[in-house]
Each structure stands twice: as structure tokens, then as C-alpha cells.
Design a protein around this motif. Structure first.
Motif, PDB file in Angstrom:
ATOM      1  N   VAL A 171       0.888  -1.434  -0.273  1.00 42.62           N
ATOM      2  CA  VAL A 171       0.052   0.264  -0.208  1.00 42.62           C
ATOM      3  C   VAL A 171       0.762   0.786  -0.137  1.00 42.62           C
ATOM      4  CG1 VAL A 171      -2.014   1.354   1.955  1.00 42.62           C
ATOM      5  CG2 VAL A 171      -2.041  -1.140   1.380  1.00 42.62           C
ATOM      6  N   ALA A 172       2.066   1.447   1.035  1.00 42.62           N
ATOM      7  CA  ALA A 172       2.940   1.888   0.673  1.00 42.62           C
ATOM      8  C   ALA A 172       3.575   2.708   0.053  1.00 42.62           C
ATOM      9  CB  ALA A 172       4.153   1.886   2.090  1.00 42.62           C
ATOM     10  N   VAL A 173       3.481   1.565  -1.082  1.00 38.59           N
ATOM     11  CA  VAL A 173       4.413   1.581  -1.980  1.00 38.59           C
ATOM     12  C   VAL A 173       3.983   2.556  -3.681  1.00 38.59           C
ATOM     13  CG1 VAL A 173       6.274   0.507  -4.290  1.00 38.59           C
ATOM     14  CG2 VAL A 173       6.350  -0.117  -2.089  1.00 38.59           C
ATOM     15  N   LEU A 174       2.628   2.022  -3.355  1.00 38.11           N
ATOM     16  CA  LEU A 174       1.702   2.346  -4.622  1.00 38.11           C
ATOM     17  C   LEU A 174       1.425   3.841  -3.673  1.00 38.11           C
ATOM     18  CD1 LEU A 174      -0.229  -0.350  -5.300  1.00 38.11           C
ATOM     19  CD2 LEU A 174       1.423   0.544  -6.335  1.00 38.11           C
ATOM     20  N   ALA A 175       1.660   4.246  -2.113  1.00 40.78           N
ATOM     21  CA  ALA A 175       0.502   5.268  -2.673  1.00 40.78           C
ATOM     22  C   ALA A 175       1.962   6.657  -2.301  1.00 40.78           C
ATOM     23  CB  ALA A 175       0.757   5.542  -0.794  1.00 40.78           C
ATOM     24  N   SER A 176       3.120   6.025  -2.813  1.00 41.08           N
ATOM     25  CA  SER A 176       4.578   6.833  -3.182  1.00 41.08           C
ATOM     26  C   SER A 176       4.173   7.258  -4.263  1.00 41.08           C
ATOM     27  CB  SER A 176       5.934   6.415  -2.782  1.00 41.08           C
ATOM     28  OG  SER A 176       6.576   5.472  -3.472  1.00 41.08           O
ATOM     29  N   PHE A 177       3.733   6.551  -5.375  1.00 50.45           N
ATOM     30  CA  PHE A 177       3.178   7.153  -6.789  1.00 50.45           C
ATOM     31  C   PHE A 177       1.479   7.624  -6.681  1.00 50.45           C
ATOM     32  CE2 PHE A 177       6.463   3.812  -7.622  1.00 50.45           C
ATOM     33  CZ  PHE A 177       7.879   3.982  -8.054  1.00 50.45           C
ATOM     34  N   GLY A 178       1.154   7.798  -6.276  1.00 49.68           N
ATOM     35  CA  GLY A 178      -0.576   8.958  -5.347  1.00 49.68           C
ATOM     36  C   GLY A 178      -1.021   7.713  -5.909  1.00 49.68           C
ATOM     37  N   TYR A 179      -0.556   6.606  -6.041  1.00 51.80           N
ATOM     38  CA  TYR A 179      -2.015   5.504  -6.202  1.00 51.80           C
ATOM     39  C   TYR A 179      -2.278   5.589  -4.438  1.00 51.80           C
ATOM     40  CZ  TYR A 179      -0.533   5.510 -10.191  1.00 51.80           C
ATOM     41  OH  TYR A 179      -0.039   5.776 -11.612  1.00 51.80           O
ATOM     42  N   ARG A 180      -4.518   5.554  -4.327  1.00 49.94           N
ATOM     43  CA  ARG A 180      -4.593   4.656  -3.083  1.00 49.94           C
ATOM     44  C   ARG A 180      -5.120   3.671  -3.143  1.00 49.94           C
ATOM     45  NH1 ARG A 180      -8.235   8.333   0.898  1.00 49.94           N
ATOM     46  NH2 ARG A 180      -8.874   7.167   2.256  1.00 49.94           N
ATOM     47  N   VAL A 181      -5.277   2.856  -2.220  1.00 54.64           N
ATOM     48  CA  VAL A 181      -4.896   1.542  -2.926  1.00 54.64           C
ATOM     49  C   VAL A 181      -6.641   1.215  -2.081  1.00 54.64           C
ATOM     50  CG1 VAL A 181      -4.765  -1.004  -2.628  1.00 54.64           C
ATOM     51  CG2 VAL A 181      -3.048  -0.139  -3.012  1.00 54.64           C
ATOM     52  N   PRO A 182      -7.544   0.243  -2.664  1.00 50.71           N
ATOM     53  CA  PRO A 182      -8.954   0.745  -2.302  1.00 50.71           C
ATOM     54  C   PRO A 182      -8.822  -0.986  -1.294  1.00 50.71           C
ATOM     55  CG  PRO A 182      -8.828  -0.156  -3.868  1.00 50.71           C
ATOM     56  CD  PRO A 182      -7.661   0.435  -4.072  1.00 50.71           C
ATOM     57  N   ASN A 228      -0.510 -11.525  -2.072  1.00 52.38           N
ATOM     58  CA  ASN A 228      -0.851 -10.551  -1.310  1.00 52.38           C
ATOM     59  C   ASN A 228      -0.227  -9.370  -2.322  1.00 52.38           C
ATOM     60  OD1 ASN A 228       1.666 -12.303   0.208  1.00 52.38           O
ATOM     61  ND2 ASN A 228       1.869 -10.531  -1.458  1.00 52.38           N
ATOM     62  N   LEU A 229      -0.259  -8.606  -1.669  1.00 48.19           N
ATOM     63  CA  LEU A 229      -0.001  -7.064  -2.676  1.00 48.19           C
ATOM     64  C   LEU A 229       1.469  -7.291  -2.625  1.00 48.19           C
ATOM     65  CD1 LEU A 229      -1.845  -3.779  -0.804  1.00 48.19           C
ATOM     66  CD2 LEU A 229      -2.488  -4.992  -2.732  1.00 48.19           C
ATOM     67  N   ALA A 230       1.660  -6.670  -4.154  1.00 51.22           N
ATOM     68  CA  ALA A 230       3.440  -7.027  -4.371  1.00 51.22           C
ATOM     69  C   ALA A 230       4.072  -5.569  -3.843  1.00 51.22           C
ATOM     70  CB  ALA A 230       3.649  -6.967  -5.574  1.00 51.22           C
ATOM     71  N   ALA A 231       4.946  -5.686  -3.142  1.00 55.51           N
ATOM     72  CA  ALA A 231       5.382  -4.291  -2.411  1.00 55.51           C
ATOM     73  C   ALA A 231       7.062  -3.871  -3.111  1.00 55.51           C
ATOM     74  CB  ALA A 231       6.530  -5.063  -0.415  1.00 55.51           C
ATOM     75  N   ILE A 232       7.948  -4.720  -3.942  1.00 59.51           N
ATOM     76  CA  ILE A 232       9.246  -4.245  -3.715  1.00 59.51           C
ATOM     77  C   ILE A 232       8.783  -3.640  -5.590  1.00 59.51           C
ATOM     78  CG2 ILE A 232      12.033  -4.987  -4.092  1.00 59.51           C
ATOM     79  CD1 ILE A 232      12.072  -5.872  -1.661  1.00 59.51           C
ATOM     80  N   SER A 233       8.544  -5.246  -5.857  1.00 58.31           N
ATOM     81  CA  SER A 233       8.236  -5.194  -7.744  1.00 58.31           C
ATOM     82  C   SER A 233       6.510  -4.079  -7.957  1.00 58.31           C
ATOM     83  CB  SER A 233       7.882  -6.607  -7.652  1.00 58.31           C
ATOM     84  OG  SER A 233       6.450  -7.839  -7.415  1.00 58.31           O
ATOM     85  N   ALA A 234       6.496  -4.054  -7.215  1.00 54.29           N
ATOM     86  CA  ALA A 234       4.971  -3.120  -7.064  1.00 54.29           C
ATOM     87  C   ALA A 234       5.496  -2.002  -8.352  1.00 54.29           C
ATOM     88  CB  ALA A 234       4.437  -2.839  -6.037  1.00 54.29           C
ATOM     89  N   ALA A 235       6.796  -1.102  -7.561  1.00 58.36           N
ATOM     90  CA  ALA A 235       7.066   0.010  -7.949  1.00 58.36           C
ATOM     91  C   ALA A 235       8.033  -0.407  -9.937  1.00 58.36           C
ATOM     92  CB  ALA A 235       8.548   0.265  -7.672  1.00 58.36           C
ATOM     93  N   LEU A 236       7.563  -1.442 -10.461  1.00 57.03           N
ATOM     94  CA  LEU A 236       8.338  -1.029 -11.368  1.00 57.03           C
ATOM     95  C   LEU A 236       6.681  -1.079 -12.556  1.00 57.03           C
ATOM     96  CD1 LEU A 236      10.237  -4.776 -11.392  1.00 57.03           C
ATOM     97  CD2 LEU A 236      11.173  -2.168 -11.507  1.00 57.03           C
ATOM     98  N   SER A 237       5.531  -1.459 -12.346  1.00 59.71           N
ATOM     99  CA  SER A 237       4.154  -1.765 -12.685  1.00 59.71           C
ATOM    100  C   SER A 237       3.992   0.242 -12.593  1.00 59.71           C
ATOM    101  CB  SER A 237       3.561  -2.015 -12.809  1.00 59.71           C
ATOM    102  OG  SER A 237       3.480  -2.973 -13.254  1.00 59.71           O
ATOM    103  N   ALA A 238       3.810   0.670 -11.426  1.00 60.01           N
ATOM    104  CA  ALA A 238       4.242   1.959 -10.823  1.00 60.01           C
ATOM    105  C   ALA A 238       4.785   3.563 -10.951  1.00 60.01           C
ATOM    106  CB  ALA A 238       3.416   1.537  -9.469  1.00 60.01           C
ATOM    107  N   GLY A 239       5.561   3.437 -11.582  1.00 61.89           N
ATOM    108  CA  GLY A 239       6.508   3.636 -11.398  1.00 61.89           C
ATOM    109  C   GLY A 239       6.808   4.680 -12.458  1.00 61.89           C
ATOM    110  N   PRO A 240       7.894   5.397 -13.252  1.00 60.46           N
ATOM    111  CA  PRO A 240       7.763   6.194 -14.537  1.00 60.46           C
ATOM    112  C   PRO A 240       8.349   5.138 -15.234  1.00 60.46           C
ATOM    113  CG  PRO A 240       9.016   8.360 -12.763  1.00 60.46           C
ATOM    114  CD  PRO A 240       8.928   6.146 -11.394  1.00 60.46           C
ATOM    115  N   GLN A 241       9.056   4.486 -15.135  1.00 61.34           N
ATOM    116  CA  GLN A 241       9.187   3.121 -15.996  1.00 61.34           C
ATOM    117  C   GLN A 241       8.200   2.806 -16.735  1.00 61.34           C
ATOM    118  OE1 GLN A 241      10.385   3.219 -13.546  1.00 61.34           O
ATOM    119  NE2 GLN A 241       9.677   0.771 -12.429  1.00 61.34           N
ATOM    120  N   ALA A 242       6.675   2.396 -16.428  1.00 61.68           N
ATOM    121  CA  ALA A 242       5.319   2.100 -16.787  1.00 61.68           C
ATOM    122  C   ALA A 242       5.131   3.326 -17.789  1.00 61.68           C
ATOM    123  CB  ALA A 242       5.155   1.779 -15.324  1.00 61.68           C
ATOM    124  N   GLY A 243       5.729   4.250 -17.605  1.00 60.40           N
ATOM    125  CA  GLY A 243       4.440   5.249 -18.464  1.00 60.40           C
ATOM    126  C   GLY A 243       4.545   6.490 -17.764  1.00 60.40           C
TER     127      GLY A 243
END
Length: 389
Positions: free
Chosen positions: A225-236, A260-275
Motif C-alpha cells: 500500500v505504501a509503495v503505491l501511495a508513493s506514486f500517488g495511488y490509493r489502494v482500495p 498478497n499485494l506486491a511490495a518491491i516489484s510493485a514499483a516496476l509497474s507503478a513508477g515512471p518506467q511504466a510510462g
């Protein structure tokens, strides 16, 4: 291929290659046969892939799911009376995750466990596994040392690919040895699910289900949840826990320990490298989910190679994968000076491997840590001031 698609494929490959051996090691440690462990890897890939696609499409957020790598590491030292009892514990974990969806207070209670204690428990569980590269290099240097060298070089030059590359080298070595010895039979590479009827027992529930649930929540779901929040996404929260809980329940009878929710690898899809378009990054997560379903098709072949590997080789690669997790856990556990005694006690009980009444060390480590925590917390600043003469 678009930037988002590439990011999604990388997310899936890094997640799978970085920890599949940890999952197989953990499942086999709690009594799974080779076929049952392969079934577990297959069903975990399917459930987390399908769950990722569903959540990404529904929420339009780059939410990715993963299997519980810390949970699999915990299984390697947990010990259970039988494989059906371990499967029963997996079912209970799924139920508990669903309870957190319906009653968020349970998630709050888990979050109330002091982070240093949870991290100390995890670190203690990881130490024996992280020693495998050392013992493996001494026992079979011609096989293990090349894997360590590849990992060390890429850890400096391309850290994201260090562990996947180490596993690819490991699989390459195992493949060459298997071909030399006659190769794998066609039946070995066909993915198939193996049903196990769950059994409920106190030792497995207390020694496996409770620590597995705590580790999955504290080391995966909350950080995810924290990783996604750092990129501006609020997980339901409710939707995410419902999907992971249902996925864990469905996968448990086939050997899946937890998703479970991905933690470290979550940033690969949520970060700038995803567009650059943050509203379109959910497509990267959707691609990752589809790739996980595709990887499920080769999971049986991967598991068969792992089974045919010389003793200690795959365990060494799995240990390398857990070194960063161990380092992060130790740093989080021992960061505050005032709490180091209960944290050290938790760590030592976890690393001891001691089982009492058939219940593994992870549970007892938490019991000891929670018992000592109130007595050794730092005193208020006023209580530390020297008395006036």
C-alpha cells in the motif's frame, strides 16, 4: 511493444525469477512432495496473475499481486505435523485476510505489532536460508561460485536483475546436468494441479497460520500500500484484501500458501518506467498479470529442474535472493537503540529453530518479543534526566 507492456512483462519476470526457488523450498519444507510443490507454484502463478488482471482492470490502478516470499521463507523453518496440516494453515490465512477486508480492525491490530519485532522475527527466520550460499560454495564451489559471481556483479551494475540472472544461471547449470544425465521426461514438464484435503490442527494453526498471516500482512500488504501511495495511488483496501483472500483460499488446497499485494516489484509497474501517463499505468499491471498466467505454463518444467538439481545449488540461489530482504529486516529491526533487547530476543528465538509443543520458532519469537517489549521501551525523556543534587 509499448512502454507500459514492457514494464508489465519486466514486473512479472523479475517477480517470478527472483523467488520461485524460495517458494518451492518453503513448500517442500512443510511436507509437500515434488508434485505438490510444483502444483503450489502453478496455482500461485495463476491466482496472483488473475487477481492482478482483475484489480488493475477494475480500479484502473497499477496494483500487482505476488506470492508471499517472506511467507515462503518462514515455511522453510516452521515445521508441521503433515502436509495436509500445512494446507489447513494456508486456508486459515486466506480466511484471516478476508476478515481484514470485512473488519479492517484486524489489519489495524496486526499493524499494532511493533515493526521492529515483526522484522526481527523475519530476519531470524531468514538467517539459515541466507547461509546456504556460504555452505553451498564450500561444498560445491564449481557449481555455486559462478552463481554467486553473477549475482555480485549485477548487484553492482544492475541490481534489479541480479537475482533473476542468478536463477537463470542456476537453471542453466541444472539444465546442462539434466541433459547429461538423460533429461526430463515429457510428463515432468506438463503443469497439473494436485488436490490436498486440508486438515486443521493446533500446532499448524499456531505455528504456521499465525506467523504466515503476520508476515504476509506486515512485510507485503502494508508495504505494498505504501509503495503505491508513493506514486500517488490509493489502494482500495477492502477490494484488495478480498481478492487476495479469495485467491489464497482457492489456491490453498492445491498448495498455494498465500498471495498478497506486491511490495518491491510493485514499483516496476507503478513508477515512471511504466510510462509518463499515470492514468495508463494500470495497463502495465494488467500485462504483468497476464504474464504470470503465461509463466504458470512453464512452472512445472521449472519445478522439475529444481528437483533434479544437485543438493545445495538451488538453495544457494534462493539464499542469495533473500539477502536483500534479510538486510532490510535487520536494519528495520535494530534501528532504534532503546528497543534492541526485545528485538534481539525475538531474533535469537527465531534463528534458534526451537520448536515447543510442535509449534515452530516464528510464533515463539513473537511471544517473547511482545512479552519483553513493554519492559524495555525507552523511558520518557524526563525520566532519563539525572536527579538534582
Amino acid at each position: 511493444m509499448s512502454t507500459t507492456s514492457v514494464a508489465g512483462a519486466v514486473t512479472a519476470l523479475v517477480g517470478f525469477l527472483s523467488s520461485f526457488a524460495v517458494v518451492l523450498t518453503g513448500l517442500r519444507a512443510v511436507g509437500a512432495s515434488d508434485a505438490q510443490a510444483a502444483s503450489g507454484l502453478l496455482v500461485l502463478s495463476l491466482t496472483m496473475g488473475a487477481g492482478t488482471v482483475f484489480l488493475a482492470q477494475r480500479t484502473r490502478m497499477p496494483i500487482t499481486l505476488a506470492w508471499s516470499t517472506p511467507g515462503a521463507a518462514l515455511l522453510a523453518t516452521a515445521g508441521t505435523p503433515s502436509w495436509p496440516a500445512a494446507v489447513g494453515a494456508f486456508v486459515v490465512v486466506g480466511v484471516l485476510v478476508l476478515v481484514t477486508a470485512a473488519w479492517p480492525r484486524l489489519g489495524t491490530l496486526i499493524a499494532a505489532i511493533p515493526t521492529p519485532l515483526a522484522q526481527a522475527m523475519l530476519a531470524g527466520v531468514l538467517v539459515p536460508l541466507c547461509l546456504a550460499p556460504v555452505t553451498g560454495a564450500l561444498a560445491r564451489p564449481e557449481l555455486v561460485v559462478p552463481v554467486i559471481v553473477v549475482w555480485a556483479v549485477l548487484d553492482r551494475l544492475a541490481p534489479r536483475w541480479a537475482v533473476p540472472a542468478a536463477f537463470l544461471v542456476t537453471l542453466g547449470i541444472v539444465g546442462v546436468l539434466a541433459a547429461r544425465d538423460g533429461g526430463l521426461s515429457p510428463a515432468d514438464v506438463v503443469p497439473r494441479l494436485e488436490w490436498t484435503t486440508p486438515e486443521l490442527g493446533v500446532a499448524a494453526l499456531v505455528g504456521v497460520a499465525v506467523p504466515l498471516f503476520v508476515v504476509t500482512m506486515a512485510s507485503q500488504n502494508v508495504p505494498g500500500v505504501a509503495v503505491l501511495a508513493s506514486f500517488g495511488y490509493r489502494v482500495p483496501w477492502r477490494s484488495a484484501m478480498t481478492v487476495t483472500g479469495v485467491g489464497t483460499l482457492l489456491g490453498a488446497p492445491f498448495g498455494g500458501h498465500a498471495i498478497n499485494l506486491a511490495a518491491i516489484s510493485a514499483a516496476l509497474s507503478a513508477g515512471p518506467q511504466a510510462g509518463p501517463d499515470t492514468t495508463a499505468r494500470y495497463r502495465a499491471a494488467r500485462t504483468a498479470g497476464l504474464c504470470h498466467v503465461g509463466l504458470a505454463l512453464v512452472s512445472a518444467a521449472v519445478a522439475a529442474l529444481v528437483v533434479s538439481a544437485p543438493a545445495g545449488l538451488v538453495e544457494a540461489a534462493a539464499g542469495l535472493a533473500l539477502v536483500p530482504v534479510l538486510a532490510a529486516s535487520v536494519a528495520a529491526a535494530f534501528g532504534a537503540a532503546g528497543s534492541r533487547v526485545p528485538v534481539a530476543a525475538t531474533f535469537l528465538v527465531a534463528v534458534s529453530g526451537t520448536s515447543i509443543a510442535g509449534i515452530g520458532p516464528a510464533f515463539w519469537a513473537l511471544v517473547v518479543g511482545l512479552a519483553l517489549w513493554p519492559w524495555r521501551r525507552p523511558l520518557p525523556a524526563g525520566d532519563l534526566a539525572p536527579a538534582s543534587p
